[in-house]
Scaffold this motif. Structure first.
Motif: not given
Length: 260
Positions: A23-25, A103, A105-107
């Protein structure tokens, strides 16, 4: 110095590292000028509610979007403050109302992780011992306050100086709907904590004044929603009853309680 109650467990740590790996923030600027005034001296309570919506209004064929709702507990108003396309994994989001940022999250498409629920893991780790620690906000000076190997502790929140609420499972991978238990620190007594009309608790946050609990879960009619349990009147209400979700709504994912 104020302390927070934190749970530790080797398997939980592994899951967190796996989540961080895929996961990327991100942050995005958002216009919150129309939102409730957060500059007042008395802190105001908010719920940051993460949901998803169908881009085409019907299914996942054209992707989904993350939707962030802000609920003002003082004003009892709900507003959508952010919406943008994401990869449909497990989105979370939080609004910084002072700096007008969200803020989230995504992937990357196609990325996934082992959620440690294989048959072998369930067999070996039938019940994982859990210890609750009380820790300073700087992650120092921690001390154990409770230990059990009789059931699975899933999520803990401190209600007041002596009471801690937790969601629990009888064992890892149990199919029984997750509910609440109350731990009394002075006696180490643990007892079931039933919320009238609620059959399953996914997540929850007590209010800062300990007068109520916000619960994401299912009621006895199997309706999934965000509920408020008033500890004084013993009444349960559905927050979205007055604020119907849009037709392209896909799911309620999670929420965060904050004071600004």
């Amino acid at each position: 110095m104020k302390k927070k109650m934190i749970t530790f467990g080797g398997v939980i740590a592994a899951v967190l590292f796996a989540l961080l790996a895929v996961h990327h923030f991100y942050t995005r600027e958002v216009d919150t000028s129309k939102e409730p005034d957060t500059s007042k001296k008395e802190p105001a309570e908010y719920l940051h509610i993460t949901a998803t919506a169908y881009n085409n209004g019907q299914n996942d064929d054209d992707g989904i979007s993350l939707v962030l709702y802000l609920y003002s507990i003082r004003d009892q108003t709900m507003s959508e403050i952010a919406r943008f396309p994401i990869d449909p994994d497990y989105p979370v989001a939080f609004a910084d109302l002072h700096d007008n940022k969200v803020y989230f999250s995504d992937s990357n498409p196609g990325e996934d992780f082992d959620n440690l629920r294989t048959p072998k893991v369930r067999e070996v780790t039938f019940i994982r011992p859990k210890t609750l620690y009380l820790m300073d906000l700087d992650f120092g000076n921690y001390q154990p306050i409770y230990h059990t190997d009789q059931f699975e502790i899933r999520l803990t929140r401190q209600l007041d100086a002596n009471r801690i609420l937790m969601t629990w499972d009888p064992f890892m991978g149990a199919s029984k709907p997750r509910t609440l238990r109350m731990l009394y620190l002075d006696t180490q007594k643990v007892e079931d904590f039933d919320v009238p009309g609620i059959k399953e608790v996914k997540s929850f946050y007590p209010r800062d004044n300990a007068e109520g609990i916000f619960i994401l879960g299912r009621d006895l009619n199997n309706t999934y929603g965000l509920f408020y349990y008033d500890l004084v009147t013993k009444q349960v209400s559905n927050l979205f009853e007055k604020y119907p979700l849009p037709k392209n709504h896909r799911s309620l994912v999670d929420f965060v309680y904050s004071m600004n």
